[in-house]
Design an enzyme around this catalytic site. Structure first.
Site, PDB file in Angstrom:
ATOM      1  N   GLU A   7     -84.958 -42.718-140.544  1.00 15.02           N
ATOM      2  CA  GLU A   7     -85.402 -42.333-141.642  1.00 15.02           C
ATOM      3  C   GLU A   7     -86.844 -42.074-141.906  1.00 15.02           C
ATOM      4  O   GLU A   7     -87.487 -42.980-142.508  1.00 15.02           O
ATOM      5  CB  GLU A   7     -84.545 -43.032-142.852  1.00 15.02           C
ATOM      6  CG  GLU A   7     -84.526 -42.208-144.263  1.00 15.02           C
ATOM      7  CD  GLU A   7     -84.169 -42.771-145.292  1.00 15.02           C
ATOM      8  OE1 GLU A   7     -82.935 -43.736-145.296  1.00 15.02           O
ATOM      9  OE2 GLU A   7     -84.635 -42.914-146.428  1.00 15.02           O
ATOM     10  N   HIS A   9     -89.960 -39.880-142.458  1.00 17.99           N
ATOM     11  CA  HIS A   9     -90.361 -38.597-143.152  1.00 17.99           C
ATOM     12  C   HIS A   9     -91.708 -38.050-142.941  1.00 17.99           C
ATOM     13  O   HIS A   9     -92.623 -38.892-142.520  1.00 17.99           O
ATOM     14  CB  HIS A   9     -90.398 -38.934-144.996  1.00 17.99           C
ATOM     15  CG  HIS A   9     -88.778 -39.380-145.015  1.00 17.99           C
ATOM     16  ND1 HIS A   9     -87.658 -38.892-144.862  1.00 17.99           N
ATOM     17  CD2 HIS A   9     -88.472 -40.516-145.723  1.00 17.99           C
ATOM     18  CE1 HIS A   9     -86.750 -39.388-145.348  1.00 17.99           C
ATOM     19  NE2 HIS A   9     -86.992 -40.409-145.834  1.00 17.99           N
ATOM     20  N   ASP A 280     -87.561 -45.608-143.660  1.00 15.70           N
ATOM     21  CA  ASP A 280     -88.028 -44.806-144.838  1.00 15.70           C
ATOM     22  C   ASP A 280     -89.409 -44.721-144.968  1.00 15.70           C
ATOM     23  O   ASP A 280     -90.011 -44.714-145.944  1.00 15.70           O
ATOM     24  CB  ASP A 280     -87.418 -45.580-146.130  1.00 15.70           C
ATOM     25  CG  ASP A 280     -87.240 -44.279-147.101  1.00 15.70           C
ATOM     26  OD1 ASP A 280     -87.498 -43.006-146.712  1.00 15.70           O
ATOM     27  OD2 ASP A 280     -87.141 -44.708-148.418  1.00 15.70           O
TER      28      ASP A 280
HETATM   29 MN    MN Z   1     -86.095 -41.788-147.164  1.00 18.05          MN
END
Ligand code: MN
Length: 317
Positions: A7, A9, A280
């Protein structure tokens, strides 16, 4: 331990306008830091990966992207452009990067076609979907074509949080709960459960969904979901109890959940082959996630599965 992170980005100039409203509540210093890192596919990103042994990052657009675009034709065009840009960045460093497709889900057949193009022509390993699209969830009948294609391609679909289609009254006067702290968890778990209870996984047993944040609380809830949903008449009868689909069709990542308790719960509930690594980035620290996973109270064999083995199997890396 070498790692594959799922994950992670990025942002492109064309998608920036869709993203900005989702970060207006971030502290300004964090916003500036995040923005700088999102647009970088080079030195800073690779340094953050190297620091904790992330050998490969599967890159995805920071949401919501074209999923909030009211004009479907614009969305189809812009998603394609975004995917071409991602593929070009991955091509510069294919040993370190892979990609998730960004899809114009307001046009389901176009989204299915774009997924197929991204997987078969651009070498992407699946798609990342930013929650609901203009108020529609992926259990809507219009997405049969999408699930049929995703299952046939063996392309996992990562369901990433997004705001709900309408403000939720439960936190109307408690804004701190509305997004990453709690609201996105509720929204994303609901999305996954809509897939379960609509029978998507009965119709497409090969479909695979990935949830971040250690499964958005679902691993904790299996017994209760099985028990309590028996009380109510189902809109659509299922072949199995809900826990069966959560164990069989849904995998989770540790993104944003660097704590042993939910990790051990996810492993116990879903199995050692169902939990994967993610950070993330750049909204959260790759370093914190990497150090957590290197020290987490699991066997070395399980650590290897979480850090890279399960992702290699699922995404055929
Ligand atoms: Mn995310």
């Amino acid at each position: 331990m070498r790692k594959i992170a799922l994950e992670e980005h990025f942002m492109t100039p064309g998608m920036n306008g869709y993203w900005l409203p989702t970060v207006e509540d971030l502290p300004p210093a964090l916003f500036e830091e995040v923005r700088g890192r999102l647009f970088d596919f080079g030195e800073r990103r690779l340094a953050a990966m190297d620091e904790v042994g992330i050998e490969r990052a599967v890159l995805s657009l920071a949401g919501p992207g074209v999923q909030v675009e009211p004009d479907a034709a614009v969305a189809v065009r812009a998603a394609r452009e975004c995917n071409d840009q991602l593929a070009a960045e991955v091509a510069k460093n294919p040993a370190r990067f892979s990609g998730f497709a960004h899809l114009p889900l307001q046009d389901a057949p176009a989204a299915a076609a774009e997924l197929e193009r991204c997987v078969t022509e651009l070498g992407m390993v699946g798609a990342l979907v930013n929650g609901q699209t203009l108020g529609t969830y992926l259990d809507d009948p219009r997405y049969e074509v999408f699930w049929e294609r995703a299952a046939a391609l063996g392309a996992p679909v990562y369901i990433h949080p997004n705001d709900p289609p309408a403000p939720y009254g439960g936190w109307a006067d408690a804004k701190i709960l509305s997004r990453a702290a709690w609201g996105w968890t509720v929204e994303t778990a609901t999305h996954a459960l809509r897939l379960v209870f609509s029978g998507v996984f009965d119709r497409y047993p090969a479909a695979r969904v990935v949830l971040g944040h250690m499964g958005e609380t679902l691993p904790y809830l299996l017994w209760r979901l099985d028990s309590r949903t028996k009380l109510y008449k189902a809109e659509r009868p299922l072949q199995h109890p809900p826990s069966h689909y959560i164990r069989s069709n849904i995998l989770v990542t540790i993104s944003g959940q660097c704590a042993a308790e939910p990790l051990l719960c996810a492993l116990a509930s879903l199995g050692e082959d169902r939990v994967m690594f993610a950070t993330d980035y750049p909204f959260e620290s790759a370093e914190v996630h990497g150090r957590f996973m290197d020290a987490a109270p699991v066997s070395e064999a399980v650590r290897a599965r979480i850090c890279h083995g399960n992702a290699e199997a699922l995404f055929r890396l």
